[in-house]
Scaffold this motif. Structure first.
Motif, PDB file in Angstrom:
ATOM      1  N   ASP A   1       0.833  -1.210   0.000  1.00 38.01           N
ATOM      2  CA  ASP A   1       0.000   0.000   0.000  1.00 38.01           C
ATOM      3  C   ASP A   1       0.865   1.256   0.000  1.00 38.01           C
ATOM      4  OD1 ASP A   1      -2.317  -1.544   0.027  1.00 38.01           O
ATOM      5  OD2 ASP A   1      -2.379  -1.606   2.217  1.00 38.01           O
ATOM      6  N   ASN A   2       1.960   1.186  -0.753  1.00 33.06           N
ATOM      7  CA  ASN A   2       2.919   2.290  -0.902  1.00 33.06           C
ATOM      8  C   ASN A   2       3.554   2.700   0.415  1.00 33.06           C
ATOM      9  OD1 ASN A   2       4.317   3.976  -2.674  1.00 33.06           O
ATOM     10  ND2 ASN A   2       3.010   5.719  -2.176  1.00 33.06           N
ATOM     11  N   SER A   3       3.591   1.773   1.370  1.00 34.97           N
ATOM     12  CA  SER A   3       4.231   2.022   2.666  1.00 34.97           C
ATOM     13  C   SER A   3       5.330   0.980   2.868  1.00 34.97           C
ATOM     14  CB  SER A   3       3.207   1.928   3.799  1.00 34.97           C
ATOM     15  OG  SER A   3       3.834   2.024   5.058  1.00 34.97           O
ATOM     16  N   THR A   4       6.534   1.436   3.251  1.00 33.26           N
ATOM     17  CA  THR A   4       7.662   0.528   3.429  1.00 33.26           C
ATOM     18  C   THR A   4       7.422  -0.370   4.640  1.00 33.26           C
ATOM     19  OG1 THR A   4       9.221   2.099   2.451  1.00 33.26           O
ATOM     20  CG2 THR A   4      10.140   0.373   3.842  1.00 33.26           C
ATOM     21  N   LYS A   5       7.438  -1.671   4.415  1.00 36.39           N
ATOM     22  CA  LYS A   5       7.247  -2.652   5.487  1.00 36.39           C
ATOM     23  C   LYS A   5       8.553  -3.335   5.891  1.00 36.39           C
ATOM     24  CE  LYS A   5       2.887  -1.781   5.197  1.00 36.39           C
ATOM     25  NZ  LYS A   5       2.255  -0.881   6.184  1.00 36.39           N
TER      26      LYS A   5
END
Length: 324
Positions: free
Chosen positions: A112-116
């Protein structure tokens, strides 16, 4: 529109074709800007000047890249650096900054375009954090299934230490390759050091901490400074003298052992010479090589001599007289 009945379209058919004569050849689609597919000899590759979209086939395979060499690679290049996805035998490599021209490269997994997850240029791995400071840096809780362990080893697989949590809700610390248990905390919160049966010592409410296996000598040491005190304290509250209602205290300054009850210190004292004082912290009589038992009451002192619960004799002393 050009219609070609044959299956093949041949370009650059010259008397002596070569990569040099093929250089720059290709297809140009005219538009507001030219859309080209060209062979570039210097890179040894076909080059598109527009984005390429590959639709999936009937087997849902969008694209298959095949190399006749030992390795197959997809290079991704922008204005700053080049990265590679490479298959070599049974090894798949994802390489950030293939040319090692940028010291601060990293690999990121985004959802979701978030760095995990991130792997930075120092080899540190971050989960739920983008700035890992350690080899594994986690910005949240870590879950392990029961009966799985955290293991330390020497780099060759020989275990040096282990943390474990069993299905029976028992936490253990083990050391050495033989996995000798050193400490455990059971489901009731009882702690055993060199002991696994803390529940056997509930008779005198002495099962919270059990030290020793019952084999050989065992002990606990309180290690204090030479000018300070070591204590074992008993409390029934958290404020005032409830926090130290009873205690066994050793003064290293005076080399003296003292007992505290009801919050009051020095109820009984054994000094460095072995003299015993009850209600006394100093000894007024000269020992002359003999040990002293000194009892100091507030207004009087009494020693009862009983046998079978019957008082047979006593010694009583007040400020003026002594009775036997």
């Amino acid at each position: 529109t050009v219609t070609i009945d044959d299956k093949n379209l041949e370009l650059g058919s010259v008397a002596s074709p070569s990569n040099t004569t093929a250089d720059g050849g290709g297809i140009t689609l005219k538009g507001a800007t030219d859309k080209t597919l060209k062979w570039i000899n210097s890179t040894g590759s076909w080059t598109f000047n527009q984005p390429l979209r590959i639709e999936s086939g009937t087997t849902n395979t969008c694209a298959t890249f095949v190399s006749t060499d030992a390795g197959a690679a997809i290079n991704l290049t922008d204005s700053d650096a080049r990265s590679t996805i490479e298959q070599n035998g049974t090894t798949l490599s994802i390489i950030a900054d293939t040319d090692a021209s940028d010291a601060s490269s990293d690999i990121r997994l985004k959802v979701d375009n978030s760095t995990k997850l991130i792997v930075n240029s120092s080899g540190n791995v971050g989960v739920a954090t983008t700035h890992p400071d350690f080899k594994l840096d986690v910005g949240g809780p870590i879950g392990l299934f029961e009966s799985n362990n955290i293991v330390w080893h020497d780099g060759t697989g020989a275990r040096a230490g282990q943390l474990g949590f069993t299905a029976g809700e028992t936490f253990t610390i083990k050391s050495s390759n033989s996995q000798t248990e050193r400490l455990r905390v059971d489901s009731s919160g009882r702690v055993g050091i060199g002991n696994t049966v803390m529940s056997s010592f509930t008779g005198n409410a002495s099962d919270n901490l059990v030290v020793g296996s019952g084999s050989g000598g065992e002990g606990i040491t309180v290690y204090s400074a030479t000018n300070n005190q070591g204590s074992i304290t008993f409390a029934d509250g958290t404020s005032g003298d409830a926090a130290y209602r009873g205690a066994v205290e050793y003064s290293h300054t005076a080399d003296r052992l003292a007992f505290r009850t009801a919050g009051t210190g020095n109820r009984m004292v054994i000094d460095s010479s072995g003299n015993v004082g009850i209600g006394a912290t100093s000894f007024t009589a000269s020992s002359s090589g003999r040990q002293i038992l000194e009892i100091n009451g507030t207004s009087s002192a009494l020693i009862n001599l009983d046998a079978g619960g019957t008082r047979n004799a006593y010694i009583y002393s007040d400020a003026s007289e002594t009775y036997f």
